[in-house]
Design an enzyme around this catalytic site. Structure first.
Site, mmCIF file in Angstrom:
data_model
loop_
_atom_site.group_PDB
_atom_site.id
_atom_site.type_symbol
_atom_site.label_atom_id
_atom_site.label_comp_id
_atom_site.label_asym_id
_atom_site.label_seq_id
_atom_site.Cartn_x
_atom_site.Cartn_y
_atom_site.Cartn_z
ATOM 1 N N GLY A 89 0.841 -1.200 0.000
ATOM 2 C CA GLY A 89 0.000 0.000 0.000
ATOM 3 C C GLY A 89 0.874 1.247 0.000
ATOM 4 N N GLY A 167 -7.062 -8.570 -7.022
ATOM 5 C CA GLY A 167 -5.692 -8.299 -7.464
ATOM 6 C C GLY A 167 -4.816 -9.481 -7.097
ATOM 7 N N ARG A 168 -3.554 -9.194 -6.879
ATOM 8 C CA ARG A 168 -2.593 -10.275 -6.575
ATOM 9 C C ARG A 168 -3.019 -11.073 -5.343
ATOM 10 N NH1 ARG A 168 0.843 -5.756 -8.108
ATOM 11 N NH2 ARG A 168 0.258 -4.932 -6.083
ATOM 12 N N ILE A 169 -3.313 -10.335 -4.255
ATOM 13 C CA ILE A 169 -3.634 -11.034 -3.001
ATOM 14 C C ILE A 169 -5.002 -11.708 -3.096
ATOM 15 C CG2 ILE A 169 -4.042 -10.714 -0.526
ATOM 16 C CD1 ILE A 169 -1.910 -8.441 -0.632
ATOM 17 N N ARG A 241 -6.858 -2.466 3.982
ATOM 18 C CA ARG A 241 -6.604 -1.247 4.744
ATOM 19 C C ARG A 241 -7.820 -0.943 5.603
ATOM 20 N NH1 ARG A 241 -2.101 -1.949 4.122
ATOM 21 N NH2 ARG A 241 -0.472 -0.663 3.165
ATOM 22 N N ASP A 265 -7.321 -7.540 10.021
ATOM 23 C CA ASP A 265 -5.868 -7.467 10.216
ATOM 24 C C ASP A 265 -5.424 -6.011 10.180
ATOM 25 O OD1 ASP A 265 -3.167 -8.389 10.479
ATOM 26 O OD2 ASP A 265 -2.888 -7.999 8.337
ATOM 27 N N HIS A 289 -2.109 -5.899 12.209
ATOM 28 C CA HIS A 289 -1.531 -5.687 10.876
ATOM 29 C C HIS A 289 -0.277 -6.549 10.647
ATOM 30 C CE1 HIS A 289 -1.180 -2.552 7.420
ATOM 31 N NE2 HIS A 289 -0.706 -3.733 7.044
ATOM 32 N N GLY A 291 -0.163 -9.076 8.217
ATOM 33 C CA GLY A 291 -0.340 -9.827 6.966
ATOM 34 C C GLY A 291 0.948 -10.380 6.376
ATOM 35 N N SER A 292 1.960 -9.563 6.304
ATOM 36 C CA SER A 292 3.196 -10.000 5.630
ATOM 37 C C SER A 292 4.308 -10.344 6.618
ATOM 38 C CB SER A 292 3.673 -8.894 4.675
ATOM 39 O OG SER A 292 3.953 -7.707 5.386
HETATM 40 N N1 LIG Z 1 -2.478 -6.754 5.771
HETATM 41 C C1 LIG Z 1 -1.296 -6.553 5.235
HETATM 42 O O1 LIG Z 1 -0.277 -6.711 5.891
HETATM 43 C C2 LIG Z 1 -1.180 -6.163 3.799
HETATM 44 C C3 LIG Z 1 -0.045 -6.552 3.079
HETATM 45 C C4 LIG Z 1 0.037 -6.237 1.738
HETATM 46 C C5 LIG Z 1 -0.981 -5.525 1.128
HETATM 47 N N2 LIG Z 1 -2.050 -5.131 1.855
HETATM 48 C C6 LIG Z 1 -3.137 -4.365 1.214
HETATM 49 O O2 LIG Z 1 -3.728 -5.195 0.241
HETATM 50 C C7 LIG Z 1 -4.058 -4.415 -0.899
HETATM 51 C C8 LIG Z 1 -4.078 -5.293 -2.109
HETATM 52 O O3 LIG Z 1 -2.766 -5.760 -2.416
HETATM 53 P P1 LIG Z 1 -2.479 -6.462 -3.833
HETATM 54 O O4 LIG Z 1 -1.030 -6.775 -3.855
HETATM 55 O O5 LIG Z 1 -3.459 -7.540 -4.104
HETATM 56 O O6 LIG Z 1 -2.778 -5.220 -4.790
HETATM 57 P P2 LIG Z 1 -3.377 -5.226 -6.256
HETATM 58 O O7 LIG Z 1 -3.193 -3.866 -6.791
HETATM 59 O O8 LIG Z 1 -2.826 -6.385 -7.033
HETATM 60 O O9 LIG Z 1 -4.927 -5.530 -6.010
HETATM 61 C C9 LIG Z 1 -5.865 -4.588 -5.588
HETATM 62 C C10 LIG Z 1 -7.116 -4.794 -6.424
HETATM 63 O O10 LIG Z 1 -8.136 -3.937 -5.933
HETATM 64 C C11 LIG Z 1 -8.860 -3.481 -7.060
HETATM 65 N N3 LIG Z 1 -9.638 -2.279 -6.755
HETATM 66 C C12 LIG Z 1 -9.193 -1.017 -6.612
HETATM 67 N N4 LIG Z 1 -10.235 -0.187 -6.407
HETATM 68 C C13 LIG Z 1 -11.346 -0.962 -6.388
HETATM 69 C C14 LIG Z 1 -12.735 -0.691 -6.220
HETATM 70 N N5 LIG Z 1 -13.176 0.574 -6.048
HETATM 71 N N6 LIG Z 1 -13.591 -1.723 -6.269
HETATM 72 C C15 LIG Z 1 -13.153 -2.983 -6.457
HETATM 73 N N7 LIG Z 1 -11.854 -3.300 -6.646
HETATM 74 C C16 LIG Z 1 -10.971 -2.296 -6.605
HETATM 75 C C17 LIG Z 1 -7.777 -3.224 -8.109
HETATM 76 O O11 LIG Z 1 -8.303 -3.142 -9.413
HETATM 77 C C18 LIG Z 1 -6.880 -4.421 -7.907
HETATM 78 O O12 LIG Z 1 -7.232 -5.507 -8.738
HETATM 79 C C19 LIG Z 1 -2.974 -3.322 -0.923
HETATM 80 O O13 LIG Z 1 -3.444 -2.148 -1.543
HETATM 81 C C20 LIG Z 1 -2.641 -3.100 0.529
HETATM 82 O O14 LIG Z 1 -3.349 -1.984 1.023
HETATM 83 C C21 LIG Z 1 -2.170 -5.438 3.171
#
Ligand SMILES: NC(=O)c1ccc[n+]([C@@H]2O[C@H](COP(=O)([O-])OP(=O)(O)OC[C@H]3O[C@@H](n4cnc5c(N)ncnc54)[C@H](O)[C@@H]3O)[C@@H](O)[C@H]2O)c1
Length: 324
Positions: A89, A167-169, A241, A265, A289, A291-292
């Site tokens: 993020g 997305g990725r996660i 988030r 988380d 928090h 996650g990672s």
């Molecule tokens: N808990 C943790 O420790 C931790 C660790 C890593 C990431 N994260 C959070 O996880 C989030 C996702 O990570 P990622 O690597 O999968 O990112 P990513 O960019 O691959 O995936 C995020 C997805 O959300 C979608 N998105 C954005 N706005 C949207 C909306 N209005 N409606 C629906 N979908 C929407 C995007 O198109 C994207 O596909 C990060 O932005 C970060 O805030 C948290």
């Protein structure tokens, strides 16, 4: 001498990558969030900043980067070229202000995906199977005997799981959940994937997992109105988030039974206050928090941030620029 400022102590292997001729590294020795004033005091004259998600990098910090350095007693140029955050993020960095100053920004995508997905599945199960409540019952002497209906939870088998933000996660979580016998997955995203409208996701899913970035569009999206549409048996999990959920509304939804449980988380603010009403509820599991938080992933994240900085200082493009 090129000056790199690091707001927390990095893992040894990552910090070693910065040991190069011509680079003066100033790295804090502790793992606590840098006080804002300390960041403002140390940023002047830096060429690169390696920061964390707890460090708000706004206009004031960026202005300070180019201001008079009273300690060195000379006017430092606005030398800051690159900001590398050790996080996926990047909502804590003012990207528009960075762009105005030609400062490039990187994050650490991909390397934490598996660890976050694993933790999210663990959190989902901890919430749906009431693990914290059960463990506390044992500790408190409330385990009187085996109970036919005592501490019953809900299961993933045959359920409908909604992934908000594929997305990725999100993909990594869905992949892991497949082997639990989930009947169907619903996805909502803003990019082109087979998906449903958010309304359908809210009203149809037994589990909803939030994995989107925090943006103006997603801030507070999970609020009273959203909870009213969700199934009463729905378990909500957020490892993205905290700001995506309206926590006051979540409390009401959990107390009134509008939804069954929530696993968080991430919260807003972080850390969550000790007296936050959500912490009084058995059907809410809150983690700090993490996650990672695996040593492997944290080292990879820190090394990726360092390598982004080294690339820019070497006149090369960022390895993982934040998406714009
Ligand atoms: N808990 C943790 O420790 C931790 C660790 C890593 C990431 N994260 C959070 O996880 C989030 C996702 O990570 P990622 O690597 O999968 O990112 P990513 O960019 O691959 O995936 C995020 C997805 O959300 C979608 N998105 C954005 N706005 C949207 C909306 N209005 N409606 C629906 N979908 C929407 C995007 O198109 C994207 O596909 C990060 O932005 C970060 O805030 C948290």
């Amino acid at each position: 001498m090129t000056r790199v400022y690091v707001t927390r102590c990095l893992p040894e292997d990552s910090a070693r990558l910065l040991q190069k001729d011509g680079i003066n590294v100033v790295m804090r020795s502790t793992d606590d969030a840098i006080p804002r004033q300390e960041l403002l005091d140390n940023i002047p004259g830096c060429d690169a900043l390696i920061c964390m998600l707890t460090d708000k990098v706004d206009k004031d910090v960026l202005d300070a980067a180019g201001k008079h350095d009273t300690k060195l007693n000379h006017l430092t140029s606005p030398s800051l070229k690159v900001i590398a955050t050790v996080s996926v993020g990047f909502d804590h960095i003012d990207l528009d202000e960075c762009k105005k100053r030609n400062i490039v920004v990187s994050n650490t995508p991909r390397v934490s995906t598996d660890a976050v997905a694993e933790l999210t599945v663990a959190l989902l199960l901890a919430t749906s199977r009431r693990l914290m409540e059960c463990a506390n019952a044992v500790k408190n002497g409330d385990w009187k005997s085996w109970g036919l209906l005592w501490m019953c939870g809900t299961e993933l088998r045959g359920s409908t799981v909604g992934i908000f933000g594929l997305g990725r996660i999100g993909i990594a979580i869905a992949t892991r959940l497949q082997c639990f016998g989930v009947k169907q997955f619903y996805y909502t995203d803003i990019v082109e994937v087979p998906q449903v409208e958010i309304e359908d996701l809210l009203k149809s899913c037994d589990f909803i997992i939030i994995n989107c970035a925090l943006t103006p569009e997603t801030a507070g999206l999970f609020n009273e109105k959203a909870f009213a549409k969700m199934k009463n048996n729905c378990v909500l999990v957020n490892a993205a988030r905290g700001g995506v959920i309206n926590q006051k509304d979540l409390y009401q939804a959990l107390v009134s039974g509008a939804i069954k449980g929530a696993g968080l988380d991430v919260t807003d603010p972080e850390p969550m206050a000790k007296d936050d009403p959500l912490l009084t509820l058995n059907n809410c599991v809150v983690l700090p928090h993490i996650g990672s938080n695996t040593m492997e992933t944290r080292t990879e994240m820190a090394s990726l941030a360092v390598n982004n900085v080294l690339a820019v200082l070497d006149g090369k493009p960022l390895l993982t620029p934040v998406p714009r």
